[in-house]
Design a protein around this motif. Structure first.
Motif, short mmCIF file in Angstrom:
data_model
loop_
_atom_site.label_atom_id
_atom_site.label_comp_id
_atom_site.label_asym_id
_atom_site.label_seq_id
_atom_site.Cartn_x
_atom_site.Cartn_y
_atom_site.Cartn_z
N ALA A 125 2.94 -14.62 -3.78
CA ALA A 125 4.24 -14.27 -4.36
C ALA A 125 4.31 -12.78 -4.68
N MET A 126 3.22 -12.23 -5.19
CA MET A 126 3.18 -10.80 -5.51
C MET A 126 3.21 -9.96 -4.23
N ILE A 127 2.51 -10.43 -3.20
CA ILE A 127 2.51 -9.73 -1.92
C ILE A 127 3.92 -9.70 -1.34
N GLY A 128 4.64 -10.82 -1.48
CA GLY A 128 6.02 -10.87 -1.02
C GLY A 128 6.91 -9.95 -1.84
N ALA A 129 6.64 -9.85 -3.14
CA ALA A 129 7.47 -9.03 -4.03
C ALA A 129 7.41 -7.55 -3.66
N VAL A 130 6.27 -7.11 -3.09
CA VAL A 130 6.14 -5.70 -2.70
C VAL A 130 6.40 -5.50 -1.20
N GLY A 131 6.90 -6.57 -0.54
CA GLY A 131 7.32 -6.45 0.85
C GLY A 131 6.20 -6.43 1.87
N LEU A 132 5.09 -7.11 1.58
CA LEU A 132 3.95 -7.06 2.49
C LEU A 132 3.51 -8.44 2.99
N SER A 133 4.40 -9.42 2.95
CA SER A 133 4.01 -10.76 3.40
C SER A 133 3.50 -10.75 4.83
N HIS A 134 4.07 -9.89 5.66
CA HIS A 134 3.65 -9.83 7.07
C HIS A 134 2.30 -9.13 7.24
N LYS A 135 1.77 -8.58 6.14
CA LYS A 135 0.49 -7.88 6.20
C LYS A 135 -0.60 -8.59 5.40
N ALA A 136 -0.31 -9.78 4.91
CA ALA A 136 -1.22 -10.46 3.98
C ALA A 136 -2.63 -10.63 4.51
N ASP A 137 -2.77 -10.82 5.82
CA ASP A 137 -4.09 -11.05 6.41
C ASP A 137 -4.68 -9.81 7.07
N ASP A 138 -3.99 -8.67 6.96
CA ASP A 138 -4.52 -7.42 7.50
C ASP A 138 -5.61 -6.88 6.58
N VAL A 139 -6.59 -6.21 7.16
CA VAL A 139 -7.70 -5.70 6.35
C VAL A 139 -7.41 -4.28 5.88
#
Length: 266
Positions: A125-139
């Motif tokens: 939810a926090m990752i989505g709040a900062v606009g990075l849901s598409h990057k959640a699994d990126d290192v």
């Protein structure tokens, strides 16, 4: 209501040198403070008090009504989110894993620790709040500086803090990445309205539009403190930076330029 943070006449000396000299500050829930001053003014030391990682030589620090020195520091730090662009990882964690370290209050993922489903959902939810849901699994090493900054904001917020500290969060960012990060910080006023924040910088252009108050310091002393519009002024900024600076304000953002000096021909 109990203030989120209270510094009362704090001082700090190191190797016989006065670093902080009698600064007081009260931060209430929902307020967004700018801590401004030139390099060497004492901003990092003052932020150390706010983060409950440094003790003043004299004076008192209260966080959520608890006095440093009379309470377990780990208990206080649970309520403090810290965004430091110089965040150093030992291992190549994903965005999600970095955010989850905000729950464990560690730099890397603790051995044999597994997040619960609720904790993973909160991190996402926090990752989505900062606009990075598409990057959640990126290192981490593959992220841009701006994406790292937004990841660290999500990491700071995942533990549901009452106080958010942003230590020069736009360091190393280009103009576009800086503006994206400032938009993320501005959005917190709606998504986390009760969270108080302190943003440290020496660039007025890096102040979010949601900035409500400001503390200007120079050589460890207070130059000006109060509501942002009345405090971040040409006179006060010039005094803090010991240089004539013309301060502008337009649509929620500040600018600073050196005052032009007239050259008169003989």
């Amino acid at each position: 209501m109990t203030p989120v943070l209270e510094l009362a006449d704090v001082t700090f000396r190191r190797d016989g040198k006065q670093i902080i000299d009698g600064i007081s500050l009260t931060v209430n829930a929902g307020e967004h403070w700018a801590l401004l001053g030139p390099n060497g003014a004492g901003k990092s030391t003052l932020l150390g008090f706010c983060a409950a990682v440094m003790f003043p030589s004299s004076g008192t620090v209260h966080i959520l009504g608890e006095q440093m020195g009379r309470v377990e520091l780990a208990q206080l730090r649970h309520f403090i989110g810290h965004v430091n662009p110089r965040h150093r990882l030992q291992y190549s964690l994903t965005v999600r894993e970095v955010v989850l370290t905000g729950i464990t209050a560690t730099i890397d993922t603790p051995m044999r620790w597994m997040p619960s489903t609720e904790e993973r959902d909160r991190a996402d939810a926090m990752i989505g709040a900062v606009g990075l849901s598409h990057k959640a699994d990126d290192v981490w090493p593959t992220l841009s500086q701006g994406e790292r900054g937004r990841t660290l904001i999500a990491r700071a917020l995942v533990s549901e803090p009452r106080l958010l500290l942003l230590d020069e969060p736009t360091t190393g960012l280009d103009v576009a990445a800086r503006e994206q990060l400032l938009e993320t910080i501005d959005s917190l006023d709606e998504t986390h309205p009760e969270v108080a924040s302190i943003l440290v910088t020496h660039h007025l252009e890096e102040l979010p539009t949601t900035t409500t108050h400001a503390l200007l310091i120079s050589e460890g002393r207070t130059v000006a403190v109060g509501p942002a519009r009345a405090t971040v002024t040409t006179d006060n900024v010039s005094a803090a930076f010991a240089h004539p600076v013309a301060v502008g304000y337009d649509k929620g953002r500040w600018t600073a330029r050196a005052k032009a000096t007239r050259i008169i021909d003989p």
